[in-house]
Design a protein around this motif. Structure first.
Motif, PDB file in Angstrom:
ATOM      1  N   GLY A   1      87.961  -5.383  -4.651  1.00 58.31           N
ATOM      2  CA  GLY A   1      86.843  -4.911  -5.450  1.00 58.31           C
ATOM      3  C   GLY A   1      86.793  -3.398  -5.544  1.00 58.31           C
ATOM      4  O   GLY A   1      87.755  -2.693  -5.250  1.00 58.31           O
ATOM      5  N   SER A   2      85.639  -2.903  -5.960  1.00 56.15           N
ATOM      6  CA  SER A   2      85.458  -1.455  -6.113  1.00 56.15           C
ATOM      7  C   SER A   2      83.994  -1.128  -5.840  1.00 56.15           C
ATOM      8  O   SER A   2      83.068  -1.843  -6.278  1.00 56.15           O
ATOM      9  CB  SER A   2      85.844  -0.999  -7.514  1.00 56.15           C
ATOM     10  OG  SER A   2      85.531   0.369  -7.692  1.00 56.15           O
ATOM     11  N   ILE A   3      83.779  -0.022  -5.132  1.00 55.75           N
ATOM     12  CA  ILE A   3      82.413   0.401  -4.812  1.00 55.75           C
ATOM     13  C   ILE A   3      81.662   0.830  -6.061  1.00 55.75           C
ATOM     14  O   ILE A   3      80.430   0.794  -6.121  1.00 55.75           O
ATOM     15  CB  ILE A   3      82.461   1.545  -3.762  1.00 55.75           C
ATOM     16  CG1 ILE A   3      81.051   1.816  -3.199  1.00 55.75           C
ATOM     17  CG2 ILE A   3      83.043   2.792  -4.389  1.00 55.75           C
ATOM     18  CD1 ILE A   3      80.486   0.657  -2.443  1.00 55.75           C
TER      19      ILE A   3
ATOM     20  N   ILE B   1      84.071 -11.626   3.736  1.00 54.82           N
ATOM     21  CA  ILE B   1      83.844 -11.376   2.312  1.00 54.82           C
ATOM     22  C   ILE B   1      83.848  -9.873   2.024  1.00 54.82           C
ATOM     23  O   ILE B   1      84.396  -9.411   1.010  1.00 54.82           O
ATOM     24  CB  ILE B   1      82.510 -12.010   1.875  1.00 54.82           C
ATOM     25  CG1 ILE B   1      82.564 -13.532   2.077  1.00 54.82           C
ATOM     26  CG2 ILE B   1      82.205 -11.685   0.430  1.00 54.82           C
ATOM     27  CD1 ILE B   1      81.249 -14.220   1.761  1.00 54.82           C
ATOM     28  N   PHE B   2      83.294  -9.091   2.914  1.00 56.00           N
ATOM     29  CA  PHE B   2      83.281  -7.641   2.713  1.00 56.00           C
ATOM     30  C   PHE B   2      84.701  -7.070   2.758  1.00 56.00           C
ATOM     31  O   PHE B   2      85.036  -6.155   1.994  1.00 56.00           O
ATOM     32  CB  PHE B   2      82.396  -6.990   3.786  1.00 56.00           C
ATOM     33  CG  PHE B   2      82.197  -5.514   3.584  1.00 56.00           C
ATOM     34  CD1 PHE B   2      81.377  -5.030   2.579  1.00 56.00           C
ATOM     35  CD2 PHE B   2      82.851  -4.587   4.394  1.00 56.00           C
ATOM     36  CE1 PHE B   2      81.207  -3.667   2.388  1.00 56.00           C
ATOM     37  CE2 PHE B   2      82.688  -3.224   4.211  1.00 56.00           C
ATOM     38  CZ  PHE B   2      81.865  -2.753   3.203  1.00 56.00           C
ATOM     39  N   ALA B   3      85.549  -7.607   3.650  1.00 52.43           N
ATOM     40  CA  ALA B   3      86.940  -7.137   3.704  1.00 52.43           C
ATOM     41  C   ALA B   3      87.679  -7.480   2.414  1.00 52.43           C
ATOM     42  O   ALA B   3      88.468  -6.670   1.885  1.00 52.43           O
ATOM     43  CB  ALA B   3      87.650  -7.779   4.909  1.00 52.43           C
TER      44      ALA B   3
ATOM     45  N   ALA C   1      79.317  -7.020  -0.648  1.00 49.26           N
ATOM     46  CA  ALA C   1      80.590  -7.647  -1.039  1.00 49.26           C
ATOM     47  C   ALA C   1      80.485  -8.294  -2.406  1.00 49.26           C
ATOM     48  O   ALA C   1      81.385  -8.168  -3.251  1.00 49.26           O
ATOM     49  CB  ALA C   1      81.002  -8.691   0.021  1.00 49.26           C
ATOM     50  N   VAL C   2      79.386  -8.992  -2.665  1.00 47.32           N
ATOM     51  CA  VAL C   2      79.213  -9.634  -3.976  1.00 47.32           C
ATOM     52  C   VAL C   2      79.173  -8.591  -5.082  1.00 47.32           C
ATOM     53  O   VAL C   2      79.777  -8.747  -6.149  1.00 47.32           O
ATOM     54  CB  VAL C   2      77.934 -10.497  -3.960  1.00 47.32           C
ATOM     55  CG1 VAL C   2      77.600 -10.976  -5.374  1.00 47.32           C
ATOM     56  CG2 VAL C   2      78.106 -11.688  -3.040  1.00 47.32           C
ATOM     57  N   LEU C   3      78.451  -7.495  -4.855  1.00 45.81           N
ATOM     58  CA  LEU C   3      78.350  -6.453  -5.881  1.00 45.81           C
ATOM     59  C   LEU C   3      79.694  -5.744  -6.082  1.00 45.81           C
ATOM     60  O   LEU C   3      80.068  -5.423  -7.220  1.00 45.81           O
ATOM     61  CB  LEU C   3      77.276  -5.442  -5.491  1.00 45.81           C
ATOM     62  CG  LEU C   3      75.832  -5.991  -5.436  1.00 45.81           C
ATOM     63  CD1 LEU C   3      74.872  -4.895  -4.986  1.00 45.81           C
ATOM     64  CD2 LEU C   3      75.421  -6.555  -6.783  1.00 45.81           C
TER      65      LEU C   3
END
Length: 870
Positions: free
Chosen positions: A172-174, A164-166, A48-50
């Protein structure tokens, strides 16, 4: 029972294959999750942070530190998982499945007979037991896995990671995960051959424009509002890229052109250039932020009580933030005579904040400044007003000085007006104190001819004493304000009065209205004084009614009750028509005729014999019945009005639109219907008002008891109608029977209305009350026809002399006198004319007047009620 063998037991265990397999799979998932949830938490948190790209916003050293921490946490949780995870065995699955069954049947199938193996009876019992256990085992169901780990994770870290991952999946973006590779040693070598940059143009917040990402803007013209913030970030070797700009106008210490981070404000048109590989150049055009504009739309309007309404319009390309109006004394335009001849004391400008729209757009709007400056020393003097508007960029504009008379309350009582004038002179300059005291002494020279109340005379003498005392020893600012406040209160008390006697109040209202017409008062002031005259007239009529009732109760023959045969009587409708005529004359500008008609009305009111409350020995039973039914109809209308207001409050408890008319109808009909009811209402009106006052107090104090009070009053009205039905004349005639049938229908409708009120069904109650009123009108019409038929039968033998006498008794409009000697009769207004055509004309006229928005709210409300009823 057939014998149960070991073969049968093994076959029973084979039947548990699928429940056993599913139970074992659940145990596998349970063991795996309990062992790997820390590892899953760490992995989801790091991803999630990345994905959010936080690694691109902090220093590389911090990224490496957190990478080491994350790696250590991943290794630790992996070791924890390897230590904790065990693949569940078949025996463990059998035990868990057996624990869910009563009597542990699976274990029984696996057991061997320990005692009595050689005894046939014991063996038979054992096999019967195994047969029953096999039947129970056949009912086995898979045991669900227990994935609850709250005891192992008391701080719910797994849920934090999932949340956080959701967020990272949504915002965000992978692809941002790969940016970590650029931070490894040697990965930045590529930047030396390809420097990059990023830039943003952030418009001021009040403009509402979005931030512009400069990397997406090609070379050419770039339009941004003045005050926009330009942010540039240069990556790669220092000096490979440089920035040149001419839009900020910066002087003094300026950062080097190769600085990696640069921020500046756009203050003027110019050029922004990023020089170097992949650089770009823009020609910046500044979007102008114009100053706001404001103007006075029209001359101020003033109410009868002196409240000013000054309309204005304001506009700005991004919205007006605030505004104010400043009033200054226009000394050259002041008539410098009497107390204004000397130099005025210095006073600050009057400052008032301008109202701004709360929800609508502020780029262009029209509003009105509403203030009351009646007590200010400059009231009714020439002033200039300057309005100022301010926008978010703190640009300011103002109007040209607008000349006007500062609106304030006007006093029409001569004594009150003279006191207010001297108060103005005192506030103009304290040097006028001696002169003001002398003039006030002259005003109070003959107090009996000037003051109606002794207390006003004493208050004025106290003001004079204070003025003379402080004029000798010095008048301070505090004493000046104190004396001016006393003078204002005294003038206001004289102007409005506190008159307990209705006749004196009526005379005062007439005198004020005449004075206003002579002084050329505004239409709003005339309208307010006309309303006061109507109220005073109503109070006087009620006082006459109460006095007549007391005279009848005491069996006293007062001079008011002794009237000749030719003496004329006036109904409340006649008085209402005369007042309407007076107001019509004033609206047409015929002030002399209106003043003469006003005096005639005053003389007639002081010498008249009011018909209201005088039904008695001189009336026939039919007339008394008609008056009683008219009173019942009026009270029913009042109850219906109150039920309608309660229905509105039921659906909108916060509605306050009806507060100004809240008591109209709570007193059982003291509303509109009172204006049209003739005769027999004196005692009923007084009693109903007292009853209505009590009803108001109960409604305010008891809440839910209001509906019960309405229902009780509806029941009392039904009982009164039942009493009236027992004394109706015209029995045996078609007209009399029709009247009784109509009143029966009215009674049934009243009963239904009472039931609906007790159940708080206000809509049904209003419908039934409308039916009751319609039936009452039909009954009154039928009763009137019966009375007319009786009169015709009684007059058949009187010959032509009666016809000649009736012709001579007609008024100049051709109307015959009423049945009780009143001026005119409603039935005679349409003699010889098409009644239905006239009714249509009247309805069209009501519709036309109801569409004229400039009419008073009270009149428009009354016209709307007429349209709803007819």
């Amino acid at each position: 029972m057939a014998s149960f063998s070991k073969h049968d037991a093994r076959r029973g265990l084979k039947g548990l294959r699928w429940p056993l397999a599913l139970t074992r799979a659940g145990m596998f998932a349970e063991a795996f999750w309990q062992a790997t949830w820390p590892l899953a938490t760490v992995v989801l948190g790091v991803l999630a942070v990345l994905m959010l790209g936080l690694q691109d916003t902090v220093m590389v050293e911090l990224v490496w530190f957190f990478a080491v921490v994350a790696t250590g946490a991943a290794i630790a949780t992996l070791l924890y998982a390897l230590r904790r995870f065990r693949i569940p065995t078949r025996e463990a699955a059998l035990v868990r499945l057996d624990e869910t069954l009563p009597g542990r049947p699976i274990q029984a199938l696996l057991d061997e007979q320990a005692v009595g193996d050689g005894d046939a009876a014991s063996t038979a019992v054992w096999r019967a037991h195994q047969a029953r256990m096999a039947e129970r085992a056949a009912q086995a169901q898979p045991v669900p896995a227990d994935l609850r780990i709250a005891r192992r994770d008391p701080y719910a870290l797994r849920y934090v990671a999932v949340l956080i991952f959701a967020v990272a999946l949504i915002f965000g973006s992978i692809w941002r995960v790969g940016s970590v590779a650029d931070m490894t040693p040697g990965a930045g070598d590529g930047l030396a051959t390809g420097p990059v940059w990023e830039g943003w143009a952030e418009s001021p917040r009040y403009t509402g424009r979005p931030t512009i990402y400069l990397n997406d803007i090609p070379e050419g013209v770039l339009e941004v509002p003045a005050g926009s913030l330009i942010t540039l970030r240069l990556y790669g070797e220092v000096g490979a890229l440089t920035v040149a700009e001419t839009v900020s106008g910066r002087a003094g210490e300026v950062p080097p052109a190769s600085a990696p981070e640069q921020d500046f404000i756009v203050n003027q048109a110019g050029e922004i250039a990023i020089n170097g590989p992949g650089g770009r150049t823009w020609s910046v055009a500044v979007l102008p932020d114009n100053a706001p504009s404001i103007e006075v739309l029209d001359a101020p309007e003033t109410t009868a009580l002196g409240e000013m309404t000054l309309p204005f319009a304001a506009s700005d390309d991004y919205g007006v933030e605030a505004g104010e109006a400043r009033f200054a004394l226009d000394l050259p335009e002041v008539d410098r005579r009497h107390g204004l001849a000397i130099a005025p004391e210095q006073r600050p400008e009057i400052t008032a904040s301008l109202p701004m729209p709360f929800t609508s757009d502020r780029t262009a709007f029209e509003e009105a400044l509403v203030e009351d400056f009646s007590e200010h020393p400059w009231a009714n003097l020439p002033v200039t007003v300057v309005m100022t508007a301010l926008d978010a960029a703190e640009q300011q504009s103002e109007t040209e000085p607008y000349q006007m008379i500062l609106p304030g309350r006007r006093f029409f009582d001569p004594v009150a007006a003279s006191i207010i004038e001297q108060r103005r002179d005192l506030l103009w300059s304290r040097d006028n104190s001696t002169r003001v005291a002398q003039i006030l002494r002259a005003v109070a020279h003959r107090p009996d001819d000037v003051f109606r109340r002794e207390v006003d005379q004493l208050r004025l003498r106290r003001v004079i004493t204070k003025l003379e005392l402080f004029a000798s020893y010095g008048l301070t600012d505090e004493k000046q304000d104190e004396i001016s406040r006393d003078m204002w209160d005294l003038a206001l008390g004289i102007e409005e009065g506190d008159l307990a006697d209705a006749l004196e109040r009526l005379r005062r209202a007439r005198e004020r209205l005449e004075q206003a017409m002579r002084d050329g008062a505004s239409p709003a002031e005339i309208e307010e004084l006309m309303r006061e005259l109507r109220r005073a007239t109503d109070d006087y009529m009620q006082q006459l009614s109460r006095q007549a009732e007391l005279d009848r109760q005491n069996n006293e023959e007062s001079p008011r009750n002794q009237q000749s045969e030719n003496q004329m009587q006036m109904t409340q409708d006649d008085i209402q028509r005369m007042m309407d005529r007076i107001q019509e004359l004033m609206e047409q500008g015929r002030m002399a005729e209106a003043e003469q008609a006003l005096r005639e009305l005053q003389e007639m009111l002081e010498n008249m014999q009011v018909t209201q409350g005088q039904g008695g020995e001189g009336q026939s039973p039919g007339e008394q019945a008609m008056e009683g039914l008219a009173e019942t109809l009026r009270e029913q209308q009042g109850l219906s009005d109150q039920a309608f207001r309660d229905l509105q409050e039921q659906f909108n408890p916060n509605a306050q639109a009806g507060e100004s008319r809240g008591n109209e109808g709570r007193d059982g009909g003291a509303g509109r219907g009172q204006e049209h009811t003739e005769g027999g209402q004196g005692q009923g009106q007084q009693g109903n008002q007292e009853q209505g006052g009590e009803g108001n107090q109960q409604a305010e104090g008891q809440g839910q008891d209001q509906e019960g009070s309405l229902a009780d009053r509806q029941q009392a009205l039904r009982d009164e109608l039942r009493r009236q039905q027992g004394s109706l004349p015209g029995s045996g005639t078609p007209e009399g029977d029709a009247a009784r049938d109509a009143l029966d229908r009215a009674g049934r409708a009243m009963d239904n209305a009472e039931d609906a009120l007790r159940q708080r069904e206000f809509a049904d109650a209003i419908d039934n009350q409308s039916q009751a009123m319609e039936a009452l009108r039909e009954g009154m019409r039928a009763l009137g026809e019966a009375m007319q038929q009786e009169q015709q039968d009684a007059q058949q033998g009187q010959g032509t002399s009666e016809s000649d006498r009736r012709a001579e008794a007609r008024d100049p409009l051709g109307r015959e006198p009423g049945s009780n000697g009143s001026v005119g009769t409603e039935e005679g207004l349409l003699q010889g004319e098409d009644v239905y055509r006239r009714a249509r004309d009247l309805l069209d006229e009501i519709r036309r007047r109801s569409g004229e928005g400039e009419r008073p709210d009270v009149e428009l409300d009354y016209l709307k009620r007429l349209l709803d009823r007819f």
